[in-house]
Enzyme design. Structure first.
Site, PDB file in Angstrom:
ATOM      1  N   SER A 131       0.828  -1.217   0.000  1.00  0.00           N
ATOM      2  CA  SER A 131       0.000   0.000   0.000  1.00  0.00           C
ATOM      3  C   SER A 131       0.860   1.264   0.000  1.00  0.00           C
ATOM      4  CB  SER A 131      -0.984   0.002   1.183  1.00  0.00           C
ATOM      5  OG  SER A 131      -0.316   0.189   2.403  1.00  0.00           O
TER       6      SER A 131
ATOM      7  N   HIS B  85       8.862   3.316   8.611  1.00  0.00           N
ATOM      8  CA  HIS B  85       8.734   2.430   9.770  1.00  0.00           C
ATOM      9  C   HIS B  85       7.490   2.842  10.567  1.00  0.00           C
ATOM     10  CE1 HIS B  85      10.039  -0.274  12.928  1.00  0.00           C
ATOM     11  NE2 HIS B  85       9.711   0.671  13.791  1.00  0.00           N
TER      12      HIS B  85
ATOM     13  N   THR C 253      20.525   3.317   7.566  1.00  0.00           N
ATOM     14  CA  THR C 253      21.923   3.145   7.960  1.00  0.00           C
ATOM     15  C   THR C 253      22.085   1.688   8.412  1.00  0.00           C
ATOM     16  OG1 THR C 253      21.359   3.898  10.181  1.00  0.00           O
ATOM     17  CG2 THR C 253      22.241   5.556   8.669  1.00  0.00           C
TER      18      THR C 253
HETATM   19  C1  GRF Z   1       3.897  -0.584   6.705  1.00  0.00           C
HETATM   20  O1  GRF Z   1       3.254  -0.412   7.930  1.00  0.00           O
HETATM   21  C2  GRF Z   1       5.313  -0.113   6.777  1.00  0.00           C
HETATM   22  O2  GRF Z   1       5.498   0.982   7.616  1.00  0.00           O
HETATM   23  C3  GRF Z   1       6.032  -1.304   7.333  1.00  0.00           C
HETATM   24  O3  GRF Z   1       5.402  -2.424   6.749  1.00  0.00           O
HETATM   25  C4  GRF Z   1       4.079  -2.066   6.378  1.00  0.00           C
HETATM   26  C5  GRF Z   1       3.969  -2.340   4.924  1.00  0.00           C
HETATM   27  O4  GRF Z   1       2.672  -2.140   4.426  1.00  0.00           O
HETATM   28  N1  GRF Z   1       7.447  -1.225   7.071  1.00  0.00           N
HETATM   29  P1  GRF Z   1       2.441  -2.021   2.867  1.00  0.00           P
HETATM   30  O5  GRF Z   1       3.005  -3.274   2.227  1.00  0.00           O
HETATM   31  O6  GRF Z   1       3.117  -0.786   2.377  1.00  0.00           O
HETATM   32  O7  GRF Z   1       0.950  -1.964   2.704  1.00  0.00           O
END
Ligand code: GRF
Length: 212
Positions: free
Chosen positions: A13, A105, A137
């Site tokens: 997404s 994140h 990093t």
């Molecule tokens: C998101 O919450 C992102 O922050 C984390 O993993 C999830 C991925 O969701 N790293 P998507 O595949 O982008 O829907």
């Protein structure tokens, strides 16, 4: 930097949010380490080149990262957006792309690095949670912060409800950060993020969503 690659492992997404944002650059490739990542079909339907570098086919992280770097080189991408990419990258890979490798994140770093961030936030009792876009990093979830968005933790929240509230903000701040980098307004300098011109952190570094 005008060509970018998006690395995914699943739903994608955030990848969709980046592509739908019509960023000033070309999405040269969507690359997944999992052949069954749902985001691959979405990208292919929109004519974005896709590739799979299946981590299961490699004996070591180094060998996987070498193949991944090759796929990125072949696509012509200079900038990499990790969007739910669930592999820890080796130090040589991260060093190779210093200032050109970005991650999102689902927490307000440095709180709650690693997995299960929403559960950890609920468990800890924080009243404010959120998400962070940062340069990568070698230390996991520790790089210089580009943009953050904060959301409230509401009484009775489940991890799923909190995740959905955070995800809505992810879809806003990731394109915002990506645009800043692609337009040359945001860059890494001596280990810190620098925003140029009037794109000051006051408007870009922190989003606080409206009351829900
Ligand atoms: C998101 O919450 C992102 O922050 C984390 O993993 C999830 C991925 O969701 N790293 P998507 O595949 O982008 O829907």
């Amino acid at each position: 930097m005008s060509n970018y690659a998006i690395l995914i492992s699943g739903r994608g997404s955030n990848m969709q949010a980046l592509i739908d944002a019509r960023l000033p650059g070309r999405c040269a490739a969507v690359i997944s380490n999992r052949p069954d990542a749902a985001g691959l079909a979405w990208a292919a339907q929109r004519g974005v080149p896709t590739a799979v570098v299946d981590h299961k086919g490699f004996a070591s992280r180094e060998a996987f990262d070498t193949a991944l770097a090759r796929a990125i080189e072949q696509s012509g991408a200079e900038l990499i957006f990790l969007a739910g990419f669930m592999r820890v990258l080796t130090e040589p890979f991260v060093q190779r792309y210093t200032g050109r490798l970005v991650n999102i994140h689902p927490s307000l770093l440095p709180a709650f690095p690693g997995l299960h961030t929403h559960e950890a936030a609920l468990q800890s009792g924080v009243r404010v949670h959120g998400c962070t876009v940062h340069f990568v990093t070698p230390t996991l979830d520790c790089g210089p912060i580009i943009v953050q968005a904060a959301v409230p933790v509401l009484p009775g929240d489940s991890a799923a409800a909190l995740a959905a509230r955070v995800l809505a903000q992810e879809h806003i701040i990731y394109p915002q950060a990506a645009r800043g980098i692609l337009e040359g307004r945001c860059r890494l300098k001596a280990g810190r993020v620098v925003w140029a011109g009037d794109a000051t952190p006051a408007t870009l570094a922190l989003r606080v969503p409206a009351r829900e």
